[in-house]
Write an enzyme that holds these catalytic residues in place. Structure first.
Site, PDB file in Angstrom:
ATOM      1  N   GLU A   1      -8.772  57.627  51.939  1.00 54.21           N
ATOM      2  CA  GLU A   1      -8.584  58.486  52.800  1.00 54.21           C
ATOM      3  C   GLU A   1      -7.868  57.572  54.052  1.00 54.21           C
ATOM      4  OE1 GLU A   1     -12.266  59.670  54.294  1.00 54.21           O
ATOM      5  OE2 GLU A   1     -11.505  60.958  55.963  1.00 54.21           O
TER       6      GLU A   1
ATOM      7  N   GLY B   1      -6.070  54.595  53.951  1.00 61.20           N
ATOM      8  CA  GLY B   1      -5.312  53.458  53.477  1.00 61.20           C
ATOM      9  C   GLY B   1      -5.370  53.395  52.243  1.00 61.20           C
ATOM     10  N   GLU B   2      -4.402  52.014  51.668  1.00 62.40           N
ATOM     11  CA  GLU B   2      -4.387  52.000  50.233  1.00 62.40           C
ATOM     12  C   GLU B   2      -5.855  51.415  49.772  1.00 62.40           C
ATOM     13  OE1 GLU B   2      -1.010  49.509  50.777  1.00 62.40           O
ATOM     14  OE2 GLU B   2       0.418  51.330  50.011  1.00 62.40           O
ATOM     15  N   VAL B   3      -5.843  51.578  48.501  1.00 60.54           N
ATOM     16  CA  VAL B   3      -6.885  50.661  47.860  1.00 60.54           C
ATOM     17  C   VAL B   3      -6.278  49.870  46.815  1.00 60.54           C
ATOM     18  CG1 VAL B   3      -8.878  50.797  46.073  1.00 60.54           C
ATOM     19  CG2 VAL B   3      -8.565  52.711  47.789  1.00 60.54           C
TER      20      VAL B   3
ATOM     21  N   ASP C   1     -21.267  64.536  47.941  1.00 58.07           N
ATOM     22  CA  ASP C   1     -20.017  64.862  47.351  1.00 58.07           C
ATOM     23  C   ASP C   1     -20.152  64.126  45.949  1.00 58.07           C
ATOM     24  OD1 ASP C   1     -17.383  65.486  46.802  1.00 58.07           O
ATOM     25  OD2 ASP C   1     -16.659  64.071  48.210  1.00 58.07           O
TER      26      ASP C   1
ATOM     27  N   LYS D   1     -10.530  47.759  50.000  1.00 58.89           N
ATOM     28  CA  LYS D   1     -10.035  49.250  50.640  1.00 58.89           C
ATOM     29  C   LYS D   1      -9.281  48.959  52.090  1.00 58.89           C
ATOM     30  CE  LYS D   1     -12.710  52.802  48.850  1.00 58.89           C
ATOM     31  NZ  LYS D   1     -13.576  53.880  49.169  1.00 58.89           N
TER      32      LYS D   1
ATOM     33  N   ILE E   1      -4.121  50.049  43.764  1.00 58.26           N
ATOM     34  CA  ILE E   1      -4.622  50.923  42.527  1.00 58.26           C
ATOM     35  C   ILE E   1      -4.744  52.429  42.893  1.00 58.26           C
ATOM     36  CG2 ILE E   1      -5.348  48.886  41.149  1.00 58.26           C
ATOM     37  CD1 ILE E   1      -8.146  49.536  42.481  1.00 58.26           C
ATOM     38  N   GLY E   2      -5.021  52.557  44.310  1.00 54.60           N
ATOM     39  CA  GLY E   2      -5.155  54.044  44.736  1.00 54.60           C
ATOM     40  C   GLY E   2      -4.922  54.226  45.990  1.00 54.60           C
ATOM     41  N   ALA E   3      -5.121  55.491  46.324  1.00 60.66           N
ATOM     42  CA  ALA E   3      -4.920  56.053  47.849  1.00 60.66           C
ATOM     43  C   ALA E   3      -6.252  56.252  48.269  1.00 60.66           C
ATOM     44  CB  ALA E   3      -4.078  57.111  47.878  1.00 60.66           C
TER      45      ALA E   3
HETATM   46  P1  AMP Z   1     -11.807  56.216  47.209  1.00 66.99           P
HETATM   47  O1  AMP Z   1     -11.032  56.117  48.462  1.00 66.99           O
HETATM   48  O2  AMP Z   1     -12.994  55.304  47.191  1.00 66.99           O
HETATM   49  O3  AMP Z   1     -11.579  57.629  46.633  1.00 66.99           O
HETATM   50  O4  AMP Z   1     -10.897  55.363  46.282  1.00 66.99           O
HETATM   51  C1  AMP Z   1      -9.459  55.794  45.849  1.00 66.99           C
HETATM   52  C2  AMP Z   1      -9.142  55.338  44.289  1.00 66.99           C
HETATM   53  O5  AMP Z   1      -9.017  54.045  44.333  1.00 66.99           O
HETATM   54  C3  AMP Z   1     -10.433  55.654  43.365  1.00 66.99           C
HETATM   55  O6  AMP Z   1     -10.197  57.138  42.892  1.00 66.99           O
HETATM   56  C4  AMP Z   1     -10.162  54.767  42.477  1.00 66.99           C
HETATM   57  O7  AMP Z   1      -8.919  55.080  41.528  1.00 66.99           O
HETATM   58  C5  AMP Z   1      -9.508  53.470  43.305  1.00 66.99           C
HETATM   59  N1  AMP Z   1     -10.925  52.655  43.484  1.00 66.99           N
HETATM   60  C6  AMP Z   1     -11.650  52.767  44.755  1.00 66.99           C
HETATM   61  N2  AMP Z   1     -12.660  51.497  44.524  1.00 66.99           N
HETATM   62  C7  AMP Z   1     -12.396  50.902  43.579  1.00 66.99           C
HETATM   63  C8  AMP Z   1     -13.249  49.990  42.811  1.00 66.99           C
HETATM   64  N3  AMP Z   1     -14.162  49.457  43.358  1.00 66.99           N
HETATM   65  N4  AMP Z   1     -12.712  49.515  41.718  1.00 66.99           N
HETATM   66  C9  AMP Z   1     -11.550  49.879  41.030  1.00 66.99           C
HETATM   67  N5  AMP Z   1     -10.893  51.017  41.447  1.00 66.99           N
HETATM   68  C10 AMP Z   1     -11.264  51.584  42.709  1.00 66.99           C
END
Ligand code: AMP
EC number: 2.7.10.1
Length: 805
Positions: free
Chosen positions: A453, A455-457, A568, A475, A449-451
């Site tokens: 710092e 690795g993948e999320v 931040d 994460k 669902i996301g990237a």
């Molecule tokens: P971060 O490394 O925490 O910035 O996470 C990267 C991206 O993953 C975020 O911008 C969100 O889109 C997604 N993400 C992180 N944590 C969550 C979570 N608990 N639930 C849903 N999406 C998340």
């Protein structure tokens, strides 16, 4: 709000209509009113609704219904009821099923109907009806509303189920349990003994159809060596013997014995003290040792001390009160005695210098970096702290080990209940103290669902023993990581694991014993707030937006009370769930600025968040809760502007310069004056003049309780005069085409409609009225306002430059 994806047929039956409620907040309704025509059969189908495993669901309808008697001539055909149906389906394929396959739930009649006169007075007689359906056997269902000739406005449809919320009873934990299918059914649920307890008689309770726990049976008992306290077996016994050490006129030194029954490893002691009879104003010191010196005391005064120990299970009870007195100020000094202070001062200076030199020498051999003068001095000045490298790496002032309270409120900055993971010599110890280890086999990864710092999320599901499976975010730490990356990655979990608040992202646990290393948190369906707002531009009521801001402020209040400075805070670091609850996230360690001044501009693969950061934090790295308040003001602006980029395309250097010169961001469109004023307060140059987070929460609560206070908007002409025109997408008056203008105000979706209806030049557009917009099909009130305000602004003389405060 927004496009629900519901289907109405025939097409001239139910209609989606944007309205305003009695507080003039935009609302969405579905309406039908074919009271004069025979043989009506108008259907409105919802999209697929997951029942989330519940077998009985409840549907609450809010609607208005017109009184047939008030309709001249309509009596023959007019109806005062409508029908509600459902159809079960495991997926969304059931959409095309026929009307006769739907099962009727009930015929819905109004308790209150309205006449035209009521409407004139804006008295909407809202009816609320609740029906339940069960047992359900599939994963979800569709609802349908059939109108047979009534005049109805469906204002809200709330679908819910009931559950018995997770609870600890008789030392056993009972999980969240969805109630049974039958309205008289009692579900028997087994409890699991909490940590450090064992089964005495198998613990059970019964979950009623109303979501209440009933009839507890059996219990768990604390294991030998553990005591029961507040539904836990976990805490150390009180410290029982406290001795006074050196006493001067301004300080008292104490030492004590470990509690008789520590019930675990003692992580630290908390020492609370106050001047006798002044209990409302007390100080707390934390110490890893069994000695401390309380200084800064009044001469010749009695002080009361209480001590308690903390293990991984939490704090034990406070010891009884111990009372000691500082020495009085000496009045007369004889010629011999007059030498004593000089000798004492010399000896003290000597000891300090010796300690400094030893510390300096030792620092070279015991640390990688960061040791030295500061640690040596700290060890002398604060005997409560251990003299070792772990502490020398701490980036907090010695002051921060102390907290002062008055009337239950923290008196001085530097509150510190949050423990910096840097203070642990072994970072793994910090992770395991604050985060639960989860077995990788309990986690199912579903999709990326996301990237992040490191690795993948991913999103996925977590199945813990004795609990229902639930959605989580995961994460991961990418392969080939260095030890420092692993430490920094898990550092976020060590920080997050210390927090427990509904507006802070909740840590479920970590996977460190297998690869990949993972951090598992609660899942936030709507992802990060900035992206979510951009996607749903103009679609929320002011109250909804203020609700989001209130949540963020409440999370930040909690963090600042804990002594944690975020550094931040930005909408991209707020996550939002399906109930629009906002939670603060992103607790990385690596954003601590390094010594290299150039490094201040690069962090975590991007730029230091200049646009969100207070001037004193940019110029001399003074990061405090007050600098977080500045960032919070920027988040307010982002939220009220639906995710717009602060200062638009200005360069970082221009932003720093403009802010230094006293310029501030202009008010977002349609922003209540009270909210913009709060933003300006957050952006006070003097950090002490900015509001505190608790004040922000109270202020937002007040506005929410009294929505009329949000009706006064920042007026358009003053707003425009604040704009930095070159960077503003709105109101520059220099648009070359209707399309460009609509794109700039993010209303590009209406370009075609405008062009088709003859509004093809900016001159033509200048004549548009609210009526015209409605006729063109711009039904969302938020969009109507956006377009009308932009038009109004274009007519106002613009002033180049933001206005100095
Ligand atoms: P971060 O490394 O925490 O910035 O996470 C990267 C991206 O993953 C975020 O911008 C969100 O889109 C997604 N993400 C992180 N944590 C969550 C979570 N608990 N639930 C849903 N999406 C998340």
């Amino acid at each position: 709000m927004g496009d629900l994806g519901w289907i109405a047929y025939p097409k001239n039956g139910w209609e989606e209509i944007g309205e305003v409620d009695e507080n003039y907040a935009p609302i969405h309704t579905y309406q039908v009113c074919k009271v004069m025509e025979q043989n009506q059969n108008n259907w409105l189908l919802t999209s697929w609704i997951s029942n989330e495993g519940a077998s009985r669901i409840f549907i609450e309808l809010k609607f208005t219904l017109r009184d047939c008697n008030s309709l001249p001539g309509g009596l023959g055909t007019c109806k005062e009821t409508f029908n509600m149906y459902y159809f079960e389906s495991d997926d969304e394929d059931g959409r095309n099923i026929k009307e006769n396959q739907y099962i009727k739930i009930d015929t819905i009649a109004a308790d209150e109907s309205f006449t035209e006169l009521d409407l004139g007075d804006r008295v909407m007689k809202l009816n609320t009806e609740v029906r339940d359906v069960g047992p359900l056997t599939k994963k979800g269902f569709y609802l349908a509303f059939q109108d047979v000739g009534a005049c109805i406005a469906l204002v809200s449809v709330r679908v819910y189920y009931k559950k018995c919320p997770s609870v600890i009873r008789n030392l056993a934990r009972f999980p969240d349990t969805i109630t049974g299918a039958d309205s008289s059914q009692l579900l028997e649920v087994s409890g699991i003994c909490i940590n450090h307890s064992v089964t005495d008689e198998a613990p059970k309770m019964h979950c009623s159809a109303e979501g209440e726990w009933l009839v507890p049976i059996g219990k768990c008992l604390c294991k030998a060596g553990y005591e029961e306290k507040n539904n836990t077996c976990q805490a150390p016994s009180p410290v029982s013997s406290v001795k006074k050490g050196k006493i001067t006129k301004n300080s008292i030194s104490l030492s004590w014995q470990e509690p008789d029954r520590p019930n675990g490893i003692i992580l630290e002691y908390e020492i609370k003290y106050f001047e006798k009879d002044q209990e409302m104003s007390y100080t707390i010191i934390k110490s890893k040792e069994t000695t401390i010196t309380a200084d800064g005391l009044k001469p010749g005064s009695a002080y009361v001390f209480q001590i308690r120990a903390r293990t991984a299970a939490g704090y034990g009870g406070f010891s009884r009160r111990f009372e000691f007195e500082t020495s009085p100020v000496s009045v007369a000094v004889s010629s011999d005695q007059s030498q004593i202070p000089i000798i004492v001062v010399s000896v003290t200076v000597g000891v300090i210098l010796l300690a400094v030199v030893i510390g300096f020498l030792l620092s070279g051999s015991c640390c990688d970096h960061g040791c030295g003068w500061a640690s040596s001095l700290r060890a002398v000045a604060y005997p409560s702290l251990t003299w070792r490298c772990g502490y020398s790496k701490a980036k907090q002032d010695p002051e921060e080990e102390k907290m002062h309270f008055h009337n239950g409120h923290i008196k001085l900055p530097g509150v510190r209940t949050y423990i910096d993971p840097h203070t642990y010599e072994d970072p793994n110890q910090a992770v395991h103290e604050f985060a639960k280890e989860i077995e990788a086999s309990c986690i199912t990864i579903e999709r990326v669902i996301g990237a992040g710092e490191f690795g993948e999320v991913c999103s996925g599901r977590l199945k813990l023993q004795g609990k229902r499976e639930f959605p989580v975010a995961i994460k991961t730490l990418k392969v080939g990581y260095t030890e420092k990356q692993r430490r920094d990655f898990l550092g976020e979990a060590s920080i997050m694991g210390q927090f427990d608040h509904p507006n802070i992202i909740h840590l479920e646990g970590v996977v460190t014993k297998s690869k990949p290393v993972m951090i598992v948190t609660e899942y936030m369906e709507n992802g990060s707030l900035d992206t979510f707002l951009k996607k749903n531009d103009g679609q929320f009521t002011v109250i909804q937006l203020v609700g989001m801001l209130r949540g963020i402020a409440s999370g930040m209040k909690y963090l600042s009370d804990m002594g944690y400075v975020h550094r931040d805070l930005a909408a991209r670091n707020i996550l939002i769930n399906s109930n629009l609850v906002c939670k603060v996230s992103d607790f990385g360690l690596s954003r601590v600025l390094e010594d290299d001044p150039e490094a201040a501009y690069t962090t975590r693969g991007g730029k230091i968040p200049i646009r969100w950061t207070a001037p004193e934090a940019i110029s001399f790295r003074k990061f405090t809760s007050a600098s977080d308040v500045w960032s919070y003001g920027i988040v307010m602006w982002e939220v009220m502007f639906y995710g717009e980029r602060p200062y638009w395309e200005m360069t970082n250097q221009d932003v720093i310069k403009a802010v230094e010169e006293g310029y501030r961001l202009p008010s977002p469109m349609d922003c209540p004056a009270a909210l913009y004023q709060l933003m300006l307060d957050c952006w006070q140059k003097d950090r002490n003049s900015r509001p505190k987070f608790d004040e922000i929460v109270s202020m937002l609560d007040k506005l929410i309780r009294n929505p009329s206070s949000l009706k006064t908007l920042v007026n358009a002409s003053s707003r425009v005069s604040n704009l930095l025109v070159e960077h503003s997408p709105v109101g520059s008056g220099a648009y070359r085409s209707v399309g460009e203008w609509l794109e700039a105000i993010k209303m590009g979706r209406y370009t075609e409609i405008f062009m088709e209806n003859g509004y093809s030049s900016m001159d033509a557009v200048a004549q548009v009225t609210l009526e015209d917009l409605r006729r063109l099909g711009v039904t969302l009130v938020g969009h109507q306002k956006k377009i009308m305000n932009s038009l109004q602004e274009m007519k106002v003389q613009l002033v180049n430059g933001m206005v100095p405060l």
